[in-house]
Design an enzyme around this catalytic site. Structure first.
Site, mmCIF file in Angstrom:
data_model
loop_
_atom_site.group_PDB
_atom_site.id
_atom_site.type_symbol
_atom_site.label_atom_id
_atom_site.label_comp_id
_atom_site.label_asym_id
_atom_site.label_seq_id
_atom_site.Cartn_x
_atom_site.Cartn_y
_atom_site.Cartn_z
ATOM 1 C CB THR A 93 -47.576 67.269 21.756
ATOM 2 O OG1 THR A 93 -48.309 66.794 20.648
ATOM 3 C CG2 THR A 93 -47.408 68.770 21.576
ATOM 4 C CG ASP A 94 -47.446 63.448 17.856
ATOM 5 O OD1 ASP A 94 -48.251 64.253 18.356
ATOM 6 O OD2 ASP A 94 -47.790 62.327 17.423
ATOM 7 C CD GLU A 95 -51.623 67.734 18.653
ATOM 8 O OE1 GLU A 95 -52.082 68.844 18.369
ATOM 9 O OE2 GLU A 95 -52.228 66.912 19.369
ATOM 10 C CE1 TYR A 117 -51.054 71.266 23.901
ATOM 11 C CE2 TYR A 117 -51.358 70.004 21.869
ATOM 12 C CZ TYR A 117 -50.915 70.084 23.175
ATOM 13 O OH TYR A 117 -50.314 68.995 23.769
ATOM 14 C CE LYS A 121 -46.775 70.703 25.449
ATOM 15 N NZ LYS A 121 -46.757 70.558 26.930
HETATM 16 N N1 LIG Z 1 -53.097 63.906 25.944
HETATM 17 C C1 LIG Z 1 -52.296 63.717 24.912
HETATM 18 O O1 LIG Z 1 -52.647 63.064 23.921
HETATM 19 C C2 LIG Z 1 -50.882 64.278 24.925
HETATM 20 C C3 LIG Z 1 -49.985 63.905 23.913
HETATM 21 C C4 LIG Z 1 -48.684 64.407 23.939
HETATM 22 C C5 LIG Z 1 -48.294 65.274 24.936
HETATM 23 N N2 LIG Z 1 -49.185 65.644 25.894
HETATM 24 C C6 LIG Z 1 -48.730 66.561 26.935
HETATM 25 O O2 LIG Z 1 -48.891 65.907 28.182
HETATM 26 C C7 LIG Z 1 -49.216 66.851 29.201
HETATM 27 C C8 LIG Z 1 -50.483 66.413 29.921
HETATM 28 O O3 LIG Z 1 -51.540 66.295 28.965
HETATM 29 P P1 LIG Z 1 -53.028 65.901 29.407
HETATM 30 O O4 LIG Z 1 -53.709 65.409 28.200
HETATM 31 O O5 LIG Z 1 -52.973 65.071 30.646
HETATM 32 O O6 LIG Z 1 -53.593 67.354 29.761
HETATM 33 P P2 LIG Z 1 -54.863 67.812 30.589
HETATM 34 O O7 LIG Z 1 -55.348 69.068 29.948
HETATM 35 O O8 LIG Z 1 -55.823 66.696 30.766
HETATM 36 O O9 LIG Z 1 -54.257 68.156 32.025
HETATM 37 C C9 LIG Z 1 -53.415 69.246 32.194
HETATM 38 C C10 LIG Z 1 -53.165 69.462 33.688
HETATM 39 O O10 LIG Z 1 -52.365 70.652 33.814
HETATM 40 C C11 LIG Z 1 -52.923 71.476 34.836
HETATM 41 N N3 LIG Z 1 -52.593 72.882 34.543
HETATM 42 C C12 LIG Z 1 -53.051 73.644 33.513
HETATM 43 N N4 LIG Z 1 -52.522 74.879 33.577
HETATM 44 C C13 LIG Z 1 -51.694 74.893 34.666
HETATM 45 C C14 LIG Z 1 -50.863 75.899 35.248
HETATM 46 N N5 LIG Z 1 -50.777 77.127 34.745
HETATM 47 N N6 LIG Z 1 -50.152 75.565 36.359
HETATM 48 C C15 LIG Z 1 -50.245 74.315 36.907
HETATM 49 N N7 LIG Z 1 -51.017 73.353 36.400
HETATM 50 C C16 LIG Z 1 -51.747 73.633 35.286
HETATM 51 C C17 LIG Z 1 -54.423 71.194 34.773
HETATM 52 O O11 LIG Z 1 -55.079 71.559 35.981
HETATM 53 C C18 LIG Z 1 -54.436 69.693 34.499
HETATM 54 O O12 LIG Z 1 -54.339 68.938 35.691
HETATM 55 C C19 LIG Z 1 -49.338 68.197 28.491
HETATM 56 O O13 LIG Z 1 -48.135 68.896 28.643
HETATM 57 C C20 LIG Z 1 -49.554 67.838 27.030
HETATM 58 O O14 LIG Z 1 -49.081 68.842 26.154
HETATM 59 C C21 LIG Z 1 -50.466 65.159 25.923
#
Ligand SMILES: NC(=O)c1ccc[n+]([C@@H]2O[C@H](COP(=O)([O-])OP(=O)(O)OC[C@H]3O[C@@H](n4cnc5c(N)ncnc54)[C@H](O)[C@@H]3O)[C@@H](O)[C@H]2O)c1
Length: 303
Positions: A93-95, A117, A121
């Site tokens: 993430t950009d965070e 969080y 990351k």
């Molecule tokens: N949503 C955003 O705005 C955003 C922005 C930048 C990066 N990201 C990154 O993208 C990825 C997905 O984000 P999201 O918003 O879809 O997240 P989310 O929280 O909606 O989904 C996360 C998924 O990971 C699974 N999970 C959690 N712990 C786990 C473990 N120990 N083993 C296996 N699976 C596990 C959960 O069951 C879920 O399906 C993350 O890595 C997040 O850091 C998200």
């Protein structure tokens, strides 16, 4: 592979359930046994999206964030080393860069995470760098701006606001809603990852950004307008602890590989609103508890 925490939902994968290229393994990325079981299915690439992701939850209880985001990444990297996996992409993430007043973060910007969080990351991203430098493994890291779209858990801002409004409730907006976020439609994020799978170089880091920068108030007003509702639906609440003011990311390096966003912020939001309007059963099952009440209790109503 997914642990199916509160955030995971197999219903979202119904469309590809019978696709011969898809096989689901329920497992925890922090368990070497589970990871090895998944790799035994015949894995040549790992794209690690799995994480604990909700900043508010990380403020209340960071434990699962450390376990999944840091130790889980470590477990996957060990598997990459042991099984000589051909490609590993860490979705980050950009965070991790913290907040920026002017300009935007490049791939070289120093890390300055402000929440448990983003710190988790950032820790995982450092491990990826170290595993590339130390063991010369085929690892890449991406830093994306905020993702929105269909099937997102209704605890995240955009789906939370849409579903609250569909339920006739108000939307809880932090502070004065002046924080700036850059947004990408999920489909464009997937296309960016596809570009990186095909054209990215091991050891490289790629920012994923659109330039669609909006204050949270602008996003809220757009949703209200599209849903034909007034600003009386906004409930201003006390600001989040350590709330980052502005995220903005420079994605020139990725654009150099040929990627660019295809869906505008407005179009993406319209598609998202429509999807939540048409998929009430999906989000109603997941939306446990009253989220507005949760935010009120957590942060208190703003005077
Ligand atoms: N949503 C955003 O705005 C955003 C922005 C930048 C990066 N990201 C990154 O993208 C990825 C997905 O984000 P999201 O918003 O879809 O997240 P989310 O929280 O909606 O989904 C996360 C998924 O990971 C699974 N999970 C959690 N712990 C786990 C473990 N120990 N083993 C296996 N699976 C596990 C959960 O069951 C879920 O399906 C993350 O890595 C997040 O850091 C998200």
């Amino acid at each position: 592979m997914d642990k199916l925490t509160y955030a995971g939902n197999l219903e979202s994968l119904k469309e590809i359930e019978n696709d011969p290229n898809y096989k689901f393994v329920k497992g925890d990325i922090a368990s070497a046994k589970d990871v090895e079981r998944a790799i035994d299915e015949g894995v040549d690439k790992i794209i690690n999206y799995a994480a604990e992701t909700h900043v508010d939850r990380s403020i209340i209880s960071p434990d699962a964030f450390i376990k999944t985001d840091i130790f889980g990444t470590y477990t996957l990297l060990e598997a990459v080393k042991k099984y000589r996996v051909a490609q590993y992409i860490q979705i980050s993430t950009d965070e991790v860069f913290g907040s920026v007043k002017n300009g935007s973060f490049t791939e070289e910007s120093p890390f300055a995470p402000n929440s448990p969080y983003s710190a988790s990351k950032a820790g995982a991203d450092h491990l990826c760098r170290a595993y590339f430098k130390t063991y010369n493994l085929p690892i890449m890291v991406t830093h994306s701006c905020n993702v929105f779209g269909l099937n997102a858990h209704p605890e995240k801002m955009i789906p939370l606001f849409i579903t609250n409004l569909l339920e006739g409730k108000k939307v809880p907006l932090y502070g004065q809603g002046q924080q700036v976020r850059e947004w990408i439609f999920a489909q464009d994020h997937c296309a960016a990852i596809e570009t990186i799978i095909e054209k990215g170089q091991s050891g490289e880091v790629y920012n994923i950004g659109t330039g669609f920068e909006k204050t949270n108030l602008e996003t809220t007003k757009f949703i209200l307008q599209e849903m034909r509702l007034g600003e009386d639906k906004i409930e201003y609440i006390k600001d989040r602890l350590g709330h980052d003011w502005r995220y903005a990311i420079n994605s020139q390096k990725l654009r150099g590989l040929g990627w660019q966003p295809g869906v505008s912020w407005e179009e993406g939001l319209r598609r998202t609103i429509k999807w939540y309007q048409e998929n009430e059963t999906w989000w109603k099952c997941i939306k446990s508890g009253d989220y507005l009440e949760y935010y009120r209790n957590q942060y208190g109503k703003k005077n």
